[in-house]
Design an enzyme around this catalytic site. Structure first.
Site, mmCIF file in Angstrom:
data_model
loop_
_atom_site.group_PDB
_atom_site.id
_atom_site.type_symbol
_atom_site.label_atom_id
_atom_site.label_comp_id
_atom_site.label_asym_id
_atom_site.label_seq_id
_atom_site.Cartn_x
_atom_site.Cartn_y
_atom_site.Cartn_z
ATOM 1 N N ASP A 62 0.753 -1.317 -0.122
ATOM 2 C CA ASP A 62 -0.130 -0.023 0.093
ATOM 3 C C ASP A 62 0.856 1.370 -0.056
ATOM 4 O O ASP A 62 0.263 2.291 -0.018
ATOM 5 C CB ASP A 62 -1.125 0.167 1.160
ATOM 6 C CG ASP A 62 -0.385 -0.096 2.565
ATOM 7 O OD1 ASP A 62 0.906 -0.354 2.442
ATOM 8 O OD2 ASP A 62 -1.084 -0.078 3.445
ATOM 9 N N SER A 63 2.187 1.031 0.072
ATOM 10 C CA SER A 63 3.130 2.179 -0.346
ATOM 11 C C SER A 63 2.897 2.845 -1.548
ATOM 12 O O SER A 63 3.442 3.886 -1.746
ATOM 13 C CB SER A 63 4.362 1.584 -0.133
ATOM 14 O OG SER A 63 4.758 0.659 -0.783
ATOM 15 N N ASP A 101 -0.878 -6.047 -0.203
ATOM 16 C CA ASP A 101 -1.317 -5.582 1.066
ATOM 17 C C ASP A 101 -2.911 -5.185 1.198
ATOM 18 O O ASP A 101 -3.535 -4.808 0.269
ATOM 19 C CB ASP A 101 -0.742 -4.214 1.301
ATOM 20 C CG ASP A 101 0.532 -4.244 1.805
ATOM 21 O OD1 ASP A 101 0.953 -5.138 2.558
ATOM 22 O OD2 ASP A 101 1.238 -3.139 2.068
ATOM 23 N N LYS A 131 -1.348 -9.570 2.915
ATOM 24 C CA LYS A 131 -0.244 -9.034 4.067
ATOM 25 C C LYS A 131 -1.585 -7.886 4.847
ATOM 26 O O LYS A 131 -2.156 -7.160 4.271
ATOM 27 C CB LYS A 131 0.986 -8.387 3.658
ATOM 28 C CG LYS A 131 1.728 -7.845 4.640
ATOM 29 C CD LYS A 131 3.020 -7.332 4.488
ATOM 30 C CE LYS A 131 3.092 -5.906 3.896
ATOM 31 N NZ LYS A 131 2.651 -5.062 4.898
ATOM 32 N N GLU A 133 -1.289 -5.748 8.714
ATOM 33 C CA GLU A 133 -0.451 -5.010 9.719
ATOM 34 C C GLU A 133 -1.260 -5.325 11.142
ATOM 35 O O GLU A 133 -2.568 -5.436 11.142
ATOM 36 C CB GLU A 133 -0.217 -3.633 9.475
ATOM 37 C CG GLU A 133 0.493 -3.321 8.185
ATOM 38 C CD GLU A 133 0.606 -1.585 8.209
ATOM 39 O OE1 GLU A 133 0.320 -0.848 9.135
ATOM 40 O OE2 GLU A 133 1.145 -1.226 7.241
ATOM 41 N N GLU A 200 9.392 -4.281 10.383
ATOM 42 C CA GLU A 200 9.656 -3.219 10.075
ATOM 43 C C GLU A 200 10.185 -1.991 10.968
ATOM 44 O O GLU A 200 9.407 -1.862 11.943
ATOM 45 C CB GLU A 200 8.761 -2.559 9.306
ATOM 46 C CG GLU A 200 8.975 -1.073 8.601
ATOM 47 C CD GLU A 200 7.846 -0.461 7.588
ATOM 48 O OE1 GLU A 200 8.131 0.677 6.974
ATOM 49 O OE2 GLU A 200 6.895 -1.383 7.295
#
Length: 291
Positions: A62-63, A101, A131, A133, A200
């Site tokens: 999602d970056s 993501d 993925k 978080e 991270e």
């Protein structure tokens, strides 16, 4: 096997993909303690083609909100954006496992919502995993997804989607309480069934301890070379941005190369040196149009 066929006679998609079996979640899991896992982000078909021969895992992060769309953070990224880019990356790759993501707001509410949105992403894109978080708070959701056939990559430490709660992007684990929380989060998501875990922006000793503590491979980004693998944002490591995080090593200077190429093109256009005869179409002398 990759089943998507590109018509190379009409497409810029080169080189032609070589049929081979993609890496799977169990294959990545089996790399724990073995050959380091090479991972990079990819958001487009062409970048996926270029990276795929060298990577074990391509993450459609999602970056892309910041890298592709110029957004201030990953928070505004939508499911539709992730789906479109992940489908392009799957089309451009044939070896690496592609993970995508889950964007902010698409999984936190409940395991059921997470399943619906994760299933949608895998159906629409052909990606092999999602993925998400979060640590202990997301363990139940991860277990719910895994039990229903959706491979999950975990992500603890500095979690960009929680930037508003964290108060910024600083490295995590500087005090004992935060270090203990990161380790507890790592254990929780690994026990919930993640086949890989991104660490991270954490202090190196925490990354090393977490790598020893969990049964799945850890993939570091701003963590430690002693993780089971590494990932970076491709545009950062290729030198497309002037400002990058401290943990990024620039392996190229594409910004300068692109700028130089654009400058040369502009100069030739302005003095009418481009296009030349080699880049223009002309009728044959013996044709009616050529008389």
């Amino acid at each position: 096997m990759s089943t998507y066929t590109i018509d190379t006679a009409t497409s810029r998609a080169t080189p032609t993909p070589a049929p081979m079996k993609r890496l799977t979640a169990p294959a990545i899991l089996a790399r724990k303690g073995g050959e380091p896992i090479v991972a990079l982000t990819a958001y487009t078909m062409r970048m996926a083609q270029l990276l795929d021969p060298h990577c074990d895992l391509l993450l459609v992060g999602d970056s892309l909100g910041q890298v592709i769309y110029g957004l201030p953070s990953t928070i505004p990224v939508s499911l539709e954006m992730m789906s479109a880019h992940a489908a392009a990356v799957v089309r451009g790759s044939w070896h690496a496992l592609v993970a995508v993501d889950m964007p902010f707001g698409s999984y936190e509410e409940s395991p059921m919502l997470a399943f619906r949105n994760a299933a949608r992403l895998l159906k629409e894109t052909g990606a092999a995993a999602v993925k998400l978080e979060g640590g202990e708070a997301m363990a139940e959701t991860i277990a719910f997804l895994v039990a229903r056939g959706i491979p999950v990559v975990g992500h603890v430490g500095l979690t960009p989607q929680a930037v508003n709660a964290l108060g910024g992007y600083r490295a995590r684990g500087r005090d004992d309480a935060e270090a203990d929380k990161i380790l507890a989060d790592a254990r929780a998501v690994a026990e919930a069934g993640c086949f890989a875990l991104v660490l991270e922006g954490v202090m190196e000793e925490i990354a090393v301890e977490a790598t020893r503590a969990v049964p799945c491979p850890t993939i570091g980004i701003g963590a430690s070379a002693r993780c089971d693998g590494q990932i970076l944002v491709t545009e950062d490591m290729m030198g497309l941005f002037e400002r990058t995080p401290r943990f990024v090593k620039k392996y190229g200077d594409l910004a300068s190369e692109i700028g130089a190429a654009a400058s040369a093109y502009a100069e030739e256009v302005r003095r009418r040196a481009f296009p030349t005869e080699d880049q223009t179409y002309r009728a044959r002398p013996d044709s009616p149009a050529g008389t």
